[in-house]
Motif scaffolding. Structure first.
Motif, PDB file in Angstrom:
ATOM      1  N   HIS A   1       0.801  -1.388   0.143  1.00 43.82           N
ATOM      2  CA  HIS A   1      -0.213  -0.025   0.056  1.00 43.82           C
ATOM      3  C   HIS A   1       1.190   1.283  -0.180  1.00 43.82           C
ATOM      4  O   HIS A   1       2.302   1.301  -0.062  1.00 43.82           O
ATOM      5  CB  HIS A   1      -0.302  -0.189   1.517  1.00 43.82           C
TER       6      HIS A   1
ATOM      7  N   ASP B   1       0.595   4.844   1.684  1.00 40.95           N
ATOM      8  CA  ASP B   1       0.556   5.797   2.756  1.00 40.95           C
ATOM      9  C   ASP B   1      -0.645   6.988   2.792  1.00 40.95           C
ATOM     10  O   ASP B   1      -1.523   6.974   3.130  1.00 40.95           O
ATOM     11  CB  ASP B   1       1.326   6.290   4.534  1.00 40.95           C
TER      12      ASP B   1
ATOM     13  N   TRP C   1       9.096   5.127  11.683  1.00 39.71           N
ATOM     14  CA  TRP C   1       8.160   3.694  11.956  1.00 39.71           C
ATOM     15  C   TRP C   1       9.649   2.422  12.141  1.00 39.71           C
ATOM     16  O   TRP C   1      10.952   2.686  12.057  1.00 39.71           O
ATOM     17  CB  TRP C   1       8.220   2.755  11.150  1.00 39.71           C
TER      18      TRP C   1
ATOM     19  N   SER D   1       4.443  -5.255   5.375  1.00 42.03           N
ATOM     20  CA  SER D   1       4.842  -6.751   5.444  1.00 42.03           C
ATOM     21  C   SER D   1       4.329  -7.241   5.844  1.00 42.03           C
ATOM     22  O   SER D   1       3.046  -7.499   5.441  1.00 42.03           O
ATOM     23  CB  SER D   1       5.316  -5.675   7.017  1.00 42.03           C
TER      24      SER D   1
ATOM     25  N   ARG E   1       5.677  -9.648  17.524  1.00 41.21           N
ATOM     26  CA  ARG E   1       6.489  -8.297  16.417  1.00 41.21           C
ATOM     27  C   ARG E   1       6.298  -7.032  17.001  1.00 41.21           C
ATOM     28  O   ARG E   1       4.735  -6.253  16.651  1.00 41.21           O
ATOM     29  CB  ARG E   1       6.680  -8.551  15.195  1.00 41.21           C
TER      30      ARG E   1
END
Ligand SMILES: O=C(O)CCC(=O)C(=O)O
Length: 305
Positions: free
Chosen positions: A135, A137, A153, A223, A237
């Motif tokens: 994707h 953002d 991040w 991810s 995670r």
């Protein structure tokens, strides 16, 4: 290289950092956030999951769709808390100097925190539910210019292809915003994705705890799943993330009739169910918070949420 399109003119980043971001649309800073802050935000998340904090100030809590009916609780099922900029503890991450120095080096000194997330991928999830589809953002944002927005991040665990590694398609920040829809399979609320880019090579970005990656809102990324199984009090995670915009030069757009109309409607409906009858633009203004420098078009509405 003398002038940059994607880097603020007064940036103090090193030349090689500027060149890397300019070309690729992301920048990895190793060992960026200190242990004390990471322990604090992780503890806040775990305490929230265990029902131990009643004063938490976050807007949205999401659960992994493959785990939510399996009788597991807390951090074994909660996969995201979102919009935390008015929570005292999480706010410390959003205005942490090590993070903000790099943000300032990309978008300049007038900085608003616009979007914030603590993202957990619990162990034992189905891979299809635990991945985050490809994707951009910017799909979520009714503000521009895109080049004046950047995400941070930060990995709160070692993150690699075994447990939900972030990947990017370098250079795609130079392209347009594409149409996003729910992918086939598990429905993770608001996790829209794009199809048709399998021919472009993904670069996985393995990270150690404390590393931060900064990325442009048009870069194609996602991810992988957390493949960890049957862990006891480990195997989560975890990452913390914030999107920043240049407060002074940001302007808002009407997304009606554009590729973003679907996400705007969905977000307005969710807010409305919570009693906040606000437009897409008003929602973004309400959850944002000035980090430093001059205010701008984000700051003309008091928080309603
Ligand atoms: O944390 C992740 O796994 C992916 C996060 C991401 O890509 C996003 O929220 O935009």
């Amino acid at each position: 290289m003398g002038t940059y399109r994607y880097i603020h003119k007064d940036s103090r980043l090193f030349d090689e950092q500027k060149q890397f971001y300019e070309k690729n649309g992301y920048l990895l800073i190793k060992n960026n956030v200190d242990e004390e802050l990471m322990n604090k935000v992780c503890q806040r998340f775990v305490d929230f999951c265990n029902g131990k904090v009643i004063d938490i100030n976050v807007v949205t809590v999401m659960k992994d769709p493959s785990l939510k009916d399996k009788g597991v609780h807390g951090e074994y099922v909660i996969n995201k808390i979102q919009d935390f900029l008015y929570d005292d503890v999480f706010w410390e991450y959003a205005c942490n100097k090590a993070v903000i120095d790099i943000v300032e080096g990309i978008i300049g000194p007038n900085i608003t925190g616009a979007h914030s997330m603590f993202i957990n991928k619990p162990p034992n999830a189905d891979p299809g539910a635990s991945l985050h589809p490809l994707h951009q953002d910017l799909h979520y944002f009714p503000f521009r210019p895109a080049d004046k927005i950047v995400a941070s991040w930060t990995a709160l665990e070692r993150v690699d292809e075994r447990n939900g590694c972030l990947y990017v398609i370098p250079g795609t920040h130079q392209g347009p915003l594409y149409k996003h829809e729910y992918p086939k399979g598990y429905k993770n609320a608001l996790y829209h994705g794009i199809q048709g880019f399998d021919h472009l090579p993904k670069i996985y970005v393995p990270m150690d705890r404390g590393d931060t990656v900064f990325f442009h809102p048009l870069i194609l990324h996602g991810s992988g799943p957390n493949f960890t199984k049957q862990a006891y009090q480990m195997g989560f995670r975890k990452a913390i993330s914030c999107h920043y915009a240049d407060s002074k030069d940001t302007y808002f757009i009407d997304v009606k009739g554009t590729y973003q109309e679907n996400i705007a409607k969905e977000i307005e409906e969710i807010a409305s169910r919570k009693g906040a009858h606000l437009s897409f633009v008003e929602i973004w203004k309400a959850k944002s918070r000035l980090v430093k420098g001059l205010p701008g078009s984000f700051q003309n509405l008091e928080s309603h949420l």
